[in-house]
Design a protein around this motif. Structure first.
Motif, mmCIF file in Angstrom:
data_model
loop_
_atom_site.group_PDB
_atom_site.id
_atom_site.type_symbol
_atom_site.label_atom_id
_atom_site.label_comp_id
_atom_site.label_asym_id
_atom_site.label_seq_id
_atom_site.Cartn_x
_atom_site.Cartn_y
_atom_site.Cartn_z
ATOM 1 N N THR A 164 48.009 43.092 53.384
ATOM 2 C CA THR A 164 48.809 44.290 53.404
ATOM 3 C C THR A 164 47.981 45.635 53.601
ATOM 4 O OG1 THR A 164 47.614 44.291 50.902
ATOM 5 C CG2 THR A 164 49.923 43.327 50.883
ATOM 6 N N ALA A 165 48.574 46.380 54.091
ATOM 7 C CA ALA A 165 48.267 47.601 54.351
ATOM 8 C C ALA A 165 48.749 48.866 53.708
ATOM 9 C CB ALA A 165 48.005 47.993 55.918
ATOM 10 N N TYR A 166 48.322 49.908 53.039
ATOM 11 C CA TYR A 166 48.889 50.871 52.711
ATOM 12 C C TYR A 166 48.044 52.302 52.406
ATOM 13 C CZ TYR A 166 46.665 49.159 48.300
ATOM 14 O OH TYR A 166 45.534 48.707 47.534
ATOM 15 N N LEU A 167 48.516 53.593 52.327
ATOM 16 C CA LEU A 167 48.001 54.886 52.181
ATOM 17 C C LEU A 167 47.507 55.033 50.873
ATOM 18 C CD1 LEU A 167 50.178 57.086 54.626
ATOM 19 C CD2 LEU A 167 47.824 56.119 55.152
ATOM 20 N N TYR A 168 46.639 55.802 50.544
ATOM 21 C CA TYR A 168 46.157 56.300 49.206
ATOM 22 C C TYR A 168 47.207 57.032 48.965
ATOM 23 C CZ TYR A 168 41.229 55.001 49.795
ATOM 24 O OH TYR A 168 40.046 54.230 49.699
ATOM 25 N N THR A 169 47.469 57.433 47.726
ATOM 26 C CA THR A 169 48.495 58.409 47.155
ATOM 27 C C THR A 169 47.877 59.831 47.890
ATOM 28 O OG1 THR A 169 48.724 57.486 45.003
ATOM 29 C CG2 THR A 169 49.220 59.597 45.147
ATOM 30 N N GLY A 170 48.814 60.581 48.295
ATOM 31 C CA GLY A 170 48.200 61.891 49.131
ATOM 32 C C GLY A 170 48.023 61.476 50.367
ATOM 33 N N ALA A 214 39.287 46.320 54.101
ATOM 34 C CA ALA A 214 38.648 47.321 54.792
ATOM 35 C C ALA A 214 39.299 48.733 54.120
ATOM 36 C CB ALA A 214 39.194 47.377 56.227
ATOM 37 N N GLN A 215 38.529 49.603 54.100
ATOM 38 C CA GLN A 215 38.997 50.995 53.358
ATOM 39 C C GLN A 215 38.393 52.136 54.238
ATOM 40 O OE1 GLN A 215 37.221 51.268 49.502
ATOM 41 N NE2 GLN A 215 38.056 53.630 49.049
ATOM 42 N N HIS A 216 39.557 53.161 54.255
ATOM 43 C CA HIS A 216 39.136 54.294 55.241
ATOM 44 C C HIS A 216 39.277 55.507 54.332
ATOM 45 C CE1 HIS A 216 39.839 57.769 57.963
ATOM 46 N NE2 HIS A 216 38.834 57.103 58.747
ATOM 47 N N ASN A 217 38.290 56.337 54.225
ATOM 48 C CA ASN A 217 38.565 57.740 53.348
ATOM 49 C C ASN A 217 38.755 58.764 54.161
ATOM 50 O OD1 ASN A 217 37.968 55.911 51.207
ATOM 51 N ND2 ASN A 217 35.718 56.703 51.286
ATOM 52 N N ASP A 218 38.901 60.046 53.616
ATOM 53 C CA ASP A 218 39.350 61.306 54.410
ATOM 54 C C ASP A 218 38.060 61.647 55.271
ATOM 55 O OD1 ASP A 218 38.375 61.765 52.037
ATOM 56 O OD2 ASP A 218 39.390 63.625 51.639
ATOM 57 N N ASN A 219 36.795 60.826 55.083
ATOM 58 C CA ASN A 219 35.692 61.238 56.042
ATOM 59 C C ASN A 219 35.989 60.124 57.351
ATOM 60 O OD1 ASN A 219 34.279 58.947 55.331
ATOM 61 N ND2 ASN A 219 33.552 60.039 53.556
ATOM 62 N N LEU A 245 43.376 48.028 53.972
ATOM 63 C CA LEU A 245 43.894 46.960 54.618
ATOM 64 C C LEU A 245 43.194 45.602 53.785
ATOM 65 C CD1 LEU A 245 45.229 45.191 56.534
ATOM 66 C CD2 LEU A 245 43.085 45.326 58.091
ATOM 67 N N HIS A 246 44.093 45.087 52.911
ATOM 68 C CA HIS A 246 43.501 43.685 52.367
ATOM 69 C C HIS A 246 44.044 42.498 52.878
ATOM 70 C CE1 HIS A 246 43.165 46.137 48.195
ATOM 71 N NE2 HIS A 246 42.525 46.394 49.005
ATOM 72 N N SER A 247 43.137 41.555 53.115
ATOM 73 C CA SER A 247 43.477 40.313 53.801
ATOM 74 C C SER A 247 43.015 39.043 52.962
ATOM 75 C CB SER A 247 42.989 40.268 55.016
ATOM 76 O OG SER A 247 43.617 39.182 55.964
#
Length: 133
Positions: free
Chosen positions: A73-79, A105-110, A85-87
């Motif tokens: 599954t892949a999804y955006l944070y609220t906002g 895997a996780q991507h923040n705003d940095n 990305l979870h697998s």
């Protein structure tokens, strides 16, 4: 009549009409070992229904071609300030389905991206359905 068959199973096979069988159902879902009501290889096609933080998906396994499925599954944070990305890999064996190789895997705003290849990927299986003639 009309199908050249003497049984309902033969008629469904001749007409290529698959019948659905519930092999597992739990509205809460699980990310632990699942016990199916029947051996998965007795079916021509298996659908796995899974969810992760309100994101719902399905994956298809054809038992004659393999015994493992990758669920993601892949999804955006609220906002919209980053994404996940979870697998996970699920393995079928007889009447059992087990989880292995979890990752996220996780991507923040940095610019940094965090990858974790173990632990709980957050994916829950809530239904497994088999299809055969």
């Amino acid at each position: 009549g009309g199908t050249g068959s003497t049984t309902a199973t033969q008629a469904r096979t001749n007409l290529e009409v698959w019948k659905e069988y519930s092999l597992y159902s739990n509205s809460s879902g699980t990310h632990g070992t699942i016990t199916l009501s029947d051996t998965y290889t007795n079916y021509k096609k298996i659908l796995v229904y899974y969810a992760d933080n309100g994101v719902y998906n399905t994956a298809t396994l054809y038992p004659g071609t393999g015994s493992q499925l990758a669920l993601s599954t892949a999804y955006l944070y609220t906002g919209g300030t980053g994404w996940f990305l979870h697998s996970t890999l699920v393995k079928f064996s007889g009447k059992s389905v087990s989880f292995s190789r979890n990752g996220l895997a996780q991507h923040n705003d940095n610019p940094a991206i965090t990858v974790t290849l173990s632990g709980d990927a957050g994916i829950f299986v809530y239904k497994v359905v088999g299809y055969k003639y």
